[in-house]
Design an enzyme around this catalytic site. Sequence first.
Site, PDB file in Angstrom:
ATOM      1  N   HIS A  23      -8.872   6.754   3.566  1.00  0.00           N
ATOM      2  CA  HIS A  23      -8.411   8.057   3.094  1.00  0.00           C
ATOM      3  C   HIS A  23      -9.526   8.769   2.341  1.00  0.00           C
ATOM      4  CE1 HIS A  23      -8.079   5.866  -0.707  1.00  0.00           C
ATOM      5  NE2 HIS A  23      -7.938   7.018  -1.333  1.00  0.00           N
TER       6      HIS A  23
ATOM      7  N   ASN B 270     -14.235   8.528  -1.591  1.00  0.00           N
ATOM      8  CA  ASN B 270     -14.820   7.411  -2.327  1.00  0.00           C
ATOM      9  C   ASN B 270     -14.439   6.148  -1.577  1.00  0.00           C
ATOM     10  OD1 ASN B 270     -15.754   9.094  -4.399  1.00  0.00           O
ATOM     11  ND2 ASN B 270     -13.819   8.954  -5.502  1.00  0.00           N
TER      12      ASN B 270
ATOM     13  N   CYS C 131       0.460   3.421   3.400  1.00  0.00           N
ATOM     14  CA  CYS C 131       0.902   2.956   4.712  1.00  0.00           C
ATOM     15  C   CYS C 131       2.263   3.580   5.052  1.00  0.00           C
ATOM     16  CB  CYS C 131       1.024   1.428   4.711  1.00  0.00           C
ATOM     17  SG  CYS C 131      -0.529   0.555   5.031  1.00  0.00           S
TER      18      CYS C 131
ATOM     19  N   HIS D 158      -6.852   1.714   1.836  1.00  0.00           N
ATOM     20  CA  HIS D 158      -6.398   2.420   3.041  1.00  0.00           C
ATOM     21  C   HIS D 158      -7.387   3.554   3.355  1.00  0.00           C
ATOM     22  CE1 HIS D 158      -2.807   3.493   5.610  1.00  0.00           C
ATOM     23  NE2 HIS D 158      -3.602   4.534   5.790  1.00  0.00           N
TER      24      HIS D 158
ATOM     25  N   GLN E   9     -10.099  12.677  -0.208  1.00  0.00           N
ATOM     26  CA  GLN E   9      -9.391  13.548  -1.141  1.00  0.00           C
ATOM     27  C   GLN E   9      -9.947  14.967  -1.051  1.00  0.00           C
ATOM     28  OE1 GLN E   9      -8.589  11.821  -5.138  1.00  0.00           O
ATOM     29  NE2 GLN E   9      -9.916  10.150  -4.491  1.00  0.00           N
TER      30      GLN E   9
ATOM     31  N   HIS F  14      -3.819   0.507   7.972  1.00  0.00           N
ATOM     32  CA  HIS F  14      -4.331   0.156   6.645  1.00  0.00           C
ATOM     33  C   HIS F  14      -5.797  -0.262   6.693  1.00  0.00           C
ATOM     34  CE1 HIS F  14      -4.003  -1.105   2.468  1.00  0.00           C
ATOM     35  NE2 HIS F  14      -4.599  -2.246   2.783  1.00  0.00           N
TER      36      HIS F  14
ATOM     37  N   CYS G 175       0.837  -1.204   0.000  1.00  0.00           N
ATOM     38  CA  CYS G 175       0.000   0.000   0.000  1.00  0.00           C
ATOM     39  C   CYS G 175       0.873   1.255   0.000  1.00  0.00           C
ATOM     40  CB  CYS G 175      -0.922  -0.003   1.218  1.00  0.00           C
ATOM     41  SG  CYS G 175      -1.863   1.531   1.393  1.00  0.00           S
TER      42      CYS G 175
HETATM   43 ZN   LIG Z   1      -2.268   1.199   3.686  1.00  0.00          ZN
END
Ligand SMILES: [Zn+2]
Length: 392
Positions: free
Chosen positions: A199, A186, A94, A197, A201, A146, A91
């Site tokens: 997250h 998303n 990470c 992961h 935007q 993660h 990833c």
């Molecule tokens: Zn990750």
Amino acid sequence: MTATAWTHIPAASTMPRHTLRHPDGRCLYVYGPLRGGLRADETPTPPPTALHQRCDLLTGGWVAISPSRNARPQTGADVPTTPASDRSPSCPLCPGGPEVPFSYDAAVFENRFPSLSPHPPPPPRNQDLAVPSFGRCEVVLYTESHVGSLATLTPLQVARVVAVWRDRSRDLWAQRRHRHVLIFENRGEEVGATLSHPHGQIYAFDRLPPLTARRVSTLVEHRDRAGRCLSCEIVARDDRAAERAVAHNDSFAVAVPYAARWPYEVHVRARRHGLRRLGDLTPSERLDLAAALQEVVIRYDGLFGTDLPYMMVAQEAPAGDDGQPQADWHLSFEFLPPHRSATKLKVRASVETSTGLFINDTLPEMSAAALADVAVPPRSWDGITVPDTQPA
Ligand SMILES: [Zn+2]
Ligand SMILES: [Zn+2]
């Protein structure tokens, strides 16, 4: 349904923000303690090529052409984490990955594969309907772990995410060329997430996107015609329609909207007139927002017993020609999950895509009842604050 009730809100705390810069010029913002640095031997990412926007003559809208995004990494949920670890070796988000080589609490970096750039290349020659794709694309890392989501983060971590959003929002709105700033997430491959992961935007635009411009026009027309705020009226309508309520919250109306486009669409809309952007939030409103967002995602995940994919967008007041936020805009977070049942997706197909008319197969009141019925385990927010941020 559960209710937020703060028995004690501690004095406002502060969280440091460290600004680092990759060799290719992209910024990395690290929030909280700084536990490392960027690699000196990092290979710079070449600037995006062929990035530009083209005008659709029939609608007057713009289409962002961004071919380099096809080179984005793809690590879906099928990538296992190492045993007894919450990190995935493949990833890029990470700790130890190319974006943040060290442990972190929360971080933001400029997207390596942007659709909008602060230094866009000129549009292709001999194209009279193309303009540079100016703007900014950032990635918000909620946590270094993660595995997780807004539903499973601790209240402290969710509060930190809200603080990070506030910090980036303030910074991006302060740049006069940005007419609109869109914080979004998303979640799930069904809505195009290429990384699992946790997250989100942020996009900053130099012009109002079409739907945003239409909402501004509607607010202005209503003010001119009725002499009052349409957003206040929408909040009042949501409050009167108890059958569409999803959660109780002092500062936000949390409801399936009257004209929901997606089967389990939920809007979290500020009650207070004047709360237009994240920067306007009072300390108690910040906590109410954090709790409301987490509760919506917990309800989504409890609906079908699986992590429900969704699009989540923060609707902050866009800037007018004078640079000021639109007066009658209320800050809202909109959740747009594509599922209409545990196994079936609502696809934005021919009619929706070609005409803009959505066809919702579900009665909004029934969706709201199903979401309101989901059991939400009690969570303690006592002692939690959404801190202010300051440069380290
Ligand atoms: Zn990750
Ligand atoms: Zn209002």
